[in-house]
Design an enzyme around this catalytic site. Structure first.
Site, mmCIF file in Angstrom:
data_model
loop_
_atom_site.group_PDB
_atom_site.id
_atom_site.type_symbol
_atom_site.label_atom_id
_atom_site.label_comp_id
_atom_site.label_asym_id
_atom_site.label_seq_id
_atom_site.Cartn_x
_atom_site.Cartn_y
_atom_site.Cartn_z
ATOM 1 N N CYS A 1 42.659 39.605 50.416
ATOM 2 C CA CYS A 1 41.190 40.169 50.846
ATOM 3 C C CYS A 1 40.333 39.664 49.981
ATOM 4 O O CYS A 1 40.454 38.715 49.216
ATOM 5 C CB CYS A 1 41.606 41.805 50.897
ATOM 6 S SG CYS A 1 41.745 42.464 49.400
ATOM 7 N N SER A 2 39.090 40.050 50.089
ATOM 8 C CA SER A 2 37.965 39.719 49.022
ATOM 9 C C SER A 2 38.303 39.682 47.761
ATOM 10 O O SER A 2 38.078 38.779 47.080
ATOM 11 C CB SER A 2 36.825 40.524 49.288
ATOM 12 O OG SER A 2 36.638 40.901 50.827
ATOM 13 N N ASP A 3 38.907 40.828 47.290
ATOM 14 C CA ASP A 3 39.236 40.830 45.702
ATOM 15 C C ASP A 3 40.633 41.065 45.246
ATOM 16 O O ASP A 3 40.852 40.646 44.134
ATOM 17 C CB ASP A 3 38.326 41.987 45.034
ATOM 18 C CG ASP A 3 38.622 43.332 45.734
ATOM 19 O OD1 ASP A 3 39.495 43.434 46.409
ATOM 20 O OD2 ASP A 3 37.788 44.083 45.653
ATOM 21 N N GLY A 4 41.313 41.394 46.215
ATOM 22 C CA GLY A 4 42.834 41.569 45.742
ATOM 23 C C GLY A 4 43.300 42.944 45.067
ATOM 24 O O GLY A 4 44.116 42.900 44.591
#
Length: 155
Positions: free
Chosen positions: A120-123
């Protein structure tokens, strides 16, 4: 990386972001997996459409209010209406998407038919949620108390 992927049956990408979040990431130069399907031998791209942690907290609060109202109501038509509202709750949608994504990942891991990439975007929250749930489904060790502790520490 490409040479290593050519010897495998394929790479399945599970993108945990919402479509809106993915579009915003593409605007700033990130999240272009769809554009790189052939370049990296990605055989399938799955958008799980999970919302971020802030949204998940909001829908959980919504669920709590629904359950509190449900527990104090009587067993009448009002009770049935509240059950119907609970069924439409956004939390149920989020939970369904999470569990469906984890089941898809688990099935691929069990079959061994593809490599899996979850991101995802930031994990920070969605990625480990899907990874941990898939591991719970695949490996009985993670369904023990010690296994859950390892999962929590790892993810």
């Amino acid at each position: 990386v490409k040479n290593a992927l050519e010897s495998t049956p394929g790479l399945r990408v599970f993108d945990c972001r919402s479509e809106k979040s993915a579009a915003l990431q593409r605007l700033v130069g990130g999240g272009s997996e769809k554009l790189r399907l052939e370049q990296y031998s990605i055989s399938e791209y799955n958008m799980l459409r999970l919302c971020n942690a802030k949204y998940q907290r909001e829908v959980l609060a919504e669920l709590r209010v629904s359950l509190e109202n449900l527990s104090t109501s009587d067993k009448t038509l009002r009770h049935i209406r509240q059950l119907a509202l609970l069924n439409k709750c956004r939390w149920c949608t989020q939970l369904f998407r999470m569990l469906s994504g984890a089941c898809d990942v688990a099935m691929l891991l069990e079959k061994g038919t593809a490599s899996v990439l979850i991101h995802c975007s930031d994990g920070l929250n969605r990625t480990p949620q899907i990874a941990a749930l898939a591991q719970l489904l695949v490996d009985p060790f993670y369904r023990t108390l010690k296994g859950v502790a390892v999962l929590i520490e790892k993810e």
